[in-house]
Structures are given as C-alpha cells and as structure tokens.
Design a protein around this motif. Structure first.
Motif, PDB file in Angstrom:
ATOM      1  N   GLY A 105      -4.978  15.202  23.814  1.00 50.37           N
ATOM      2  CA  GLY A 105      -4.138  15.930  24.778  1.00 50.37           C
ATOM      3  C   GLY A 105      -2.638  15.812  24.565  1.00 50.37           C
ATOM      4  N   THR A 106      -2.155  14.619  24.256  1.00 46.76           N
ATOM      5  CA  THR A 106      -0.720  14.461  23.958  1.00 46.76           C
ATOM      6  C   THR A 106      -0.565  13.633  22.693  1.00 46.76           C
ATOM      7  OG1 THR A 106      -0.584  12.511  25.401  1.00 46.76           O
ATOM      8  CG2 THR A 106       0.075  14.608  26.358  1.00 46.76           C
ATOM      9  N   GLN A 138       5.697  24.514  29.846  1.00 48.73           N
ATOM     10  CA  GLN A 138       5.710  23.351  28.951  1.00 48.73           C
ATOM     11  C   GLN A 138       6.585  22.265  29.552  1.00 48.73           C
ATOM     12  OE1 GLN A 138       7.286  24.054  25.031  1.00 48.73           O
ATOM     13  NE2 GLN A 138       6.927  21.961  24.349  1.00 48.73           N
ATOM     14  N   ASN A 139       6.069  21.034  29.591  1.00 48.21           N
ATOM     15  CA  ASN A 139       6.812  19.907  30.144  1.00 48.21           C
ATOM     16  C   ASN A 139       7.009  18.828  29.082  1.00 48.21           C
ATOM     17  OD1 ASN A 139       6.773  20.035  33.416  1.00 48.21           O
ATOM     18  ND2 ASN A 139       5.032  21.111  32.501  1.00 48.21           N
ATOM     19  N   ILE A 140       8.267  18.468  28.871  1.00 51.03           N
ATOM     20  CA  ILE A 140       8.549  17.235  28.138  1.00 51.03           C
ATOM     21  C   ILE A 140       9.142  16.323  29.206  1.00 51.03           C
ATOM     22  CG2 ILE A 140       9.694  16.173  26.171  1.00 51.03           C
ATOM     23  CD1 ILE A 140       9.898  18.916  24.906  1.00 51.03           C
ATOM     24  N   THR A 141       8.278  15.550  29.814  1.00 47.45           N
ATOM     25  CA  THR A 141       8.721  14.819  30.994  1.00 47.45           C
ATOM     26  C   THR A 141       8.412  13.339  30.846  1.00 47.45           C
ATOM     27  OG1 THR A 141       8.716  14.808  33.417  1.00 47.45           O
ATOM     28  CG2 THR A 141       6.600  15.188  32.338  1.00 47.45           C
ATOM     29  N   ALA A 190      13.207   7.662  21.267  1.00 46.30           N
ATOM     30  CA  ALA A 190      13.817   8.382  20.147  1.00 46.30           C
ATOM     31  C   ALA A 190      13.000   9.637  19.787  1.00 46.30           C
ATOM     32  CB  ALA A 190      13.988   7.453  18.955  1.00 46.30           C
ATOM     33  N   PRO A 191      11.665   9.539  19.636  1.00 41.76           N
ATOM     34  CA  PRO A 191      10.926  10.765  19.318  1.00 41.76           C
ATOM     35  C   PRO A 191      11.004  11.814  20.423  1.00 41.76           C
ATOM     36  CG  PRO A 191       9.554   8.823  18.927  1.00 41.76           C
ATOM     37  CD  PRO A 191      10.802   8.343  19.601  1.00 41.76           C
ATOM     38  N   SER A 192      11.018  11.386  21.678  1.00 43.73           N
ATOM     39  CA  SER A 192      11.037  12.397  22.746  1.00 43.73           C
ATOM     40  C   SER A 192      12.386  13.107  22.784  1.00 43.73           C
ATOM     41  CB  SER A 192      10.657  11.801  24.102  1.00 43.73           C
ATOM     42  OG  SER A 192      11.687  11.020  24.642  1.00 43.73           O
ATOM     43  N   MET A 211       1.593  19.721  28.866  1.00 40.37           N
ATOM     44  CA  MET A 211       2.433  18.556  28.613  1.00 40.37           C
ATOM     45  C   MET A 211       2.505  18.355  27.096  1.00 40.37           C
ATOM     46  SD  MET A 211       2.332  18.579  31.853  1.00 40.37           S
ATOM     47  CE  MET A 211       3.280  17.357  32.765  1.00 40.37           C
ATOM     48  N   VAL A 212       3.338  19.109  26.444  1.00 37.68           N
ATOM     49  CA  VAL A 212       3.411  19.101  24.976  1.00 37.68           C
ATOM     50  C   VAL A 212       4.761  18.531  24.575  1.00 37.68           C
ATOM     51  CG1 VAL A 212       3.328  20.521  22.907  1.00 37.68           C
ATOM     52  CG2 VAL A 212       1.887  21.102  24.883  1.00 37.68           C
ATOM     53  N   HIS A 213       4.766  17.277  24.099  1.00 38.41           N
ATOM     54  CA  HIS A 213       6.052  16.600  23.903  1.00 38.41           C
ATOM     55  C   HIS A 213       6.227  15.914  22.555  1.00 38.41           C
ATOM     56  CE1 HIS A 213       3.502  13.679  26.333  1.00 38.41           C
ATOM     57  NE2 HIS A 213       3.583  13.144  25.147  1.00 38.41           N
TER      58      HIS A 213
END
Lengths: 271, 271, 271
Positions: free
Chosen positions: C73-74, A27-30, A77-79, A51-53
């Motif tokens: 997707g995101t 899982q990437n929060i990038t 802010a949300p990320s 890519m689930v952020h």
C-alpha cells in the motif's frame, strides 16, 4: 457585527454535491500520525484517498490525481523529495494542491522545506495562526503543533501572504479565516473538542484538497471544507463523553452531513 | 499481604495536577503502529505531543522538549540515528527521557539498538517482563511484543537493572513493578482488555514521559502513569462490548479521570 | 443458483478454533495507513501481530514467524528490500506468506515490485478485482485503491492466475472469489460499509495470514478469513450511525464471533 454572507452560503450545497458526485482522487503526502484518520475523513466526506508518498511514485501519481495534499507533520529526507517532486508535477499538470505547514516554526528542517514548497506555488495554504505567521515571516513562531495566536488577529497577515504568494490562505482557530487577499471570510463553525484529538487540522487540509479536486474554486473550496469540518465537530460534540468518542462521532458526522445541512449550519461572515 | 502505600498515593493528585497545568511538550520517536493512538493518549492525559522523529530535526527538537520518549517498536536505520541523537541531546540538555525496548529480544537489530540507547542513560525504562529480562540479560527472551513472564517474578531483576543503569525500571503486567533499585512498588491497577488492543503499553510509556516532562520525579512519574493508565483501563472495561469500543472508552477515561480519582483508585503497595 | 458448500462450511469452526488456540505470530510488512487497524484486527481475530518491516530485521524475523503478510500500500525503497528479503526467507523456511498488491495498477514502482514478489511464490494473493486483473495481465488497471470490476467476472482470470502462479487467489468485492485453479468458491458475506473505511481489505489479507499461520490449508485459510471478516462487517453494520462507529464495531465483532457463528453465517457456494 458582520452578518452572514448569504451569497456564499447559498453555494455550499452545490459544492458538497459536486464533491460527492466527482469522488475526486486525492493524493496525500501526509504525516505518519494521521494517515489513517485522514484517509477515513476523506472517505467519509465523499472523496477517494490515495496515500502515495514514495519518491519513486509520488510525481507519477500526482499527474493523474484530482488534487494533491502535502502535509509536513513528520518530514523525512525521502518524503521531502516526494513532496517537492509531486508539487512540481502537480503544478506542471495543472493539478491543484494544498500545503499544510505543520509546526513549521519548530525546526530549521521544516522552515527550509516549506520555503522549497512555496516555490511550487500551492493553490492553498492551510495552517493555524502560529504556522501561518511563521510562513509569512520566516521566523520561528509557536513551539509545536498547537495554535497559539488568535486567528482573527492574523487576518491581515494572511491577506498579505495571499497576495504575495498568489495562494488562498486558510487559518484555523476559534474563528477561522479564509482569504485570497481581496475577499476575506471569517468562519465561526467548530468546537473546542476538535483540538482535543490529533489530526483534525490535517483532516481539514485534506478535505480542502477534496473540494479542490472536485473543481470547486480555491477560495470557495477552502471555506467549504472549514464549514463542513466545523459542523461535523459541532455534531460530534453533542453529549460527547470524551475525545475517543468524539473522533468516532466526527467520522459519522462527516458522512451524514447533507448538502442542505451545510448551508443551514454555516456561520460565515465577510471580514 | 502488603498494604497500600498511602504516603505515595496521597501525592498522586498533585502529580496529575502538575501534568495538566504544565501541559508538557512530549517529543515522541515511536513506532509506526501506535503513533496516532499515542498522540491521542497524550492529549487525553493533558500533555502536548510532538511526533518529531527525522534525523534532520530530532536532536534539535529534543533540546526544547519537556521530555523525550523513545520506542523501538518499528526501527529503521534513520530512526535509530534519530533516537540515539535525540537521546544524547536530551541527556546533554537535562531533558528527561524514557526508553521503551519493544520486542528487544526478537532480533539482533533491536538488541544492538537498545545497547546504544542505554549508553545515553535513559531516566526510565518501561517494558513488559520479557523485554526487561532481555534488557537485563542481553539474551533473547520472548518471541515478540507480548508479555510472557509474570511481572512480579522479575522485581529482583528490575531492581538490579535499576541499580546498574541508574534508571528507574517499570515492568508492566498483571501486576506492574516500578523500582529505582531501593524503593520498589507493585501496582495492581489495570484490566486484561489492555492487552487486547495494540499500543496500550506504548501509551503507558508516553504518559510516563508526560509526568517526567511536568517535572514529577522519575520513580513517582513512572508509578503515576501506571496508575492513571490502569484506572483508565478499568473504567473502559466496564460493560465493554469488545476491543474496538475499549480503545475508544480508554481515551474518554484518560481525559475524564480527575486528580482525586487517581488517589481513590490507586492500588499501590511497597514490595 | 448454486447451493451452499456444506462440506466446507462445516470445517469453519475448527479452522477458527485452530487460529485461536495457536495464536499464530503473524509478521506484517504493511502500509503506513492501516498498520494500527491491521494489528488490532489480528488481535481481535485471535492472532499475535508483529509489525516488523525494517530491512535490517525483516528476513531474520520471517524465519521465526508463523506466517508473513506483505502489503504494498505505501511502498518505499527500504520496504521493498524488506518485502523481497522476508518473502525469500519465508519461502526458504517453509513459512507461508500472503501478498496484497494494493493499487498495483497505479504506478510503475508498484508493478515492478509485485513482479519481484511473485518470484518468491506467495502462498496466497488477495486483492480486489482491478488489482487481480493488473497482476494477471501486467497491465494498468484501476485508478487507485478502489475496486472497479465485479469480482464474479474475474473468477476465470483468477483461476488461470492461480494455475500459472501455483498460488491461491482471493478476489474481494460484493461477492468474493477464492480459487486454487481447480476448486473455486464464491463468498457472499460482507457489507458495503466495509468499503467506507480504509483498511478493511488489508485486514482481510492479514487475517488470511493468521489462518495460514495456524496451519489451515491455503484455500480454506483464504475462504475462512473472507467469511470471518464478512460476518464481522454484517454485524457491525446493524443500526450503524456511520463509518466511524462501523470501524469500532467491526473490531468488537471480530473478537466476539465464535467458531459456531462462523458456520451459521457463512454464505459459500462452489462456482
């Protein structure tokens, strides 16, 4: 001059085999700049990127992921909410996670976010010299995303930070440093063209996460990722007409490198 | 037929040398589609890109950047806040900034955002003919991000807009126009394949910002960027099998073009 | 073994000609990972992409677009608002639209969003086997974005879903399935390297939207897109050194394929 750490280098083929067999769900929060490049680098290395952020799903997903990668390159802010929530969920569920504190020295927002993330105990922190210095000292360092310091000079800072945070610290530069505070490796793989494209550092971090997701131990996971990306950069740079072609060939090389190539090309010494 | 403006063309090598020596830190608040391509184009041209667009940090960063690029290609409410705040901070701190009013004629949200941004006095506005027409008239023009009008026909509109806004206006098309309302140049560099990939216009705008960040004067900065991107497009198009390869070769060419190449290849006439 | 559906295959050249003549304006509310790749794939295929996804403008734009593509997707909270609003506006204005339920089985947030979107009656739904199964059953299926099931086995599920939702269903995999519940086609074009890069599935969905935007009928639009992308993948895979090169060559192939090539290379049978 220190000699190659043959004990570690001999374990590299099995680490890469484990990654490709496990095909870990990373899982990437990038950041928004490198999302495509990172996903393709993970696929090329042998992992399965997700890519689930969104704050609405990042924590739920972190519990089922093989590993989590958090990269603060383009915070919102949300990320930040998603990152902190997913890191906490990963920690709780025993899912290993990696932090990439991109340009942490550049703004207050970044420094504050990294401080929050460190509370969730990253398994590994991967940055360039100025970023790791900024994390270690809490002080502004570096003007942006480029590396300023020489990585070899920050080995002591990195080892101290590793001890204090109980994380593995990976510092990339002309020579990379990986340390858990006790064992420290210097890795001399790589090529200057890696700094001529955006996202190569972020790809390293993601691939660190891929090895972690395949249950390679943290110190070894960080070092294996740096060797793999370094050798891919060396291959891609051969007779390379420029940075556009380099990015394409880098992906080709990541996919083509065999477990045996990894051991044959590794330049790892114990510091 | 007007002849080449040798006085200006002879200054191009020093402009590119200045860019590569200064390695300006170019802050981009740009659209989600081209962020990676833009960052790589800035690196290839010789600048240092920083994609800093969160409202929490964009204004703080604008004060330390060499220049600011604002591109409205994929607006969101938070990005509008970041754009207006960063533009105001840049203006206050004397940091030059460029506006790219992507598809401004397409929706009310875009028209209103551009109106707000114009109040912060962009140093340069770069768009295609339909976008510059829409900015000049405030009226819907064009259906999307594609250029509809012939750039040469909008030279008068652009010159009037430059005078009214005290900005340099750059209109890209088959022949580009750059004007400050007094001096107007027509630039015939480029290749149709530049319109076959997404982000080439956004890359031009970012590279305009790079020249500005290296303290090249606005009119010259805009023209130098158009010549550089145009020549890179010409080179990339040679024996090119298609748009995928073109994008790769375009990056290679941006990095390979020397200051001398710029003067040798420039097709700039005074209108 | 079923034989080629020559009646349908003979219509493929005119479908592609129609797409390239119409150059439809395809609005995309798609994911952050593939936005650039999707825009370039649409350009290469012959359409005009517009990545308009802010809640403030997505519905307004959907009324003037030739077609709308929604890809989850995101997801974020604002993008869900934009998706539902744009889908409703498209439906109201008679603009055809396509849904790509990426990884719908992975989180609650995705399942709930897809349920809302199905109420707006997508013209076509395009997914891999696990995604279509999750849409059909409302049950978690698959762990992420990768395809798990064999597409041919889900033909019955897809046909039933098509009847229930009054949509065309396209399931991609080693063999693709396209069905409106009455007519079902199996499409054997494609190459395994398409799964080695991120965004190939999303590109299919976008190109389905391009054919729809050129007013090709839904069943034929879905099948034509699958054939076009499949043949492009086959061409790109020839003597291909790896996934980086494959992505570049895929774009080149999309642009180079002629209407006649489409008919000559199509492997479409009636199920």
């Amino acid at each position: 001059m220190p000699s190659t750490d043959h004990d570690f280098v001999s374990t590299l083929p099995s680490a890469l085999r484990r990654l490709r067999d496990a095909r870990p769900l990373v899982q990437n929060i990038t950041n928004d700049v490198v999302m495509n490049f990172t996903a393709n680098a993970l696929l090329a290395a042998g992992a399965s990127p997700a890519m689930v952020h969104a704050p609405e799903e990042a924590s739920e997903f972190a519990r089922i992921a093989s590993s989590l990668v958090v990269n603060i390159g383009t915070l919102t802010a949300p990320s930040v909410t998603a990152m902190v929530g997913a890191a906490a969920a990963a920690r709780e569920a025993g899912v290993p996670w990696v932090l990439d504190p991109v340009a942490v020295g550049a703004t207050t927002f970044r420094r504050e976010t990294v401080a929050k993330l460190l509370e969730e105990k990253p398994t590994i922190v991967r940055g360039n010299a100025s970023e790791i210095l900024a994390v270690a000292t809490g002080v502004r360092a570096g003007r942006g995303v480029d590396a300023d310091g020489a990585s070899s000079e920050v080995a002591d800072v990195a080892a101290a930070l590793a001890k204090r945070t109980d994380s593995v610290i990976a510092v990339t530069g002309a020579v990379d440093v990986v340390t858990d505070g006790t064992t420290t490796w210097a890795i001399a793989n790589g090529h200057p063209l890696l700094t001529a494209i955006t996202g190569s550092g972020c790809a390293v971090t993601a691939i660190v996460g891929a090895f972690l997701g395949a249950r390679v131990a943290p110190l070894e996971a960080a070092a294996a990722a740096l060797v793999l990306v370094g050798i891919a950069g060396e291959r891609a740079a051969l007779d390379c007409p420029g940075p556009g072609s380099f990015a394409v060939r880098f992906m080709d090389a990541l996919a083509a490198i065999t477990p045996e190539d990894l051991a044959a090309g590794a330049r790892v010494t114990r510091a």
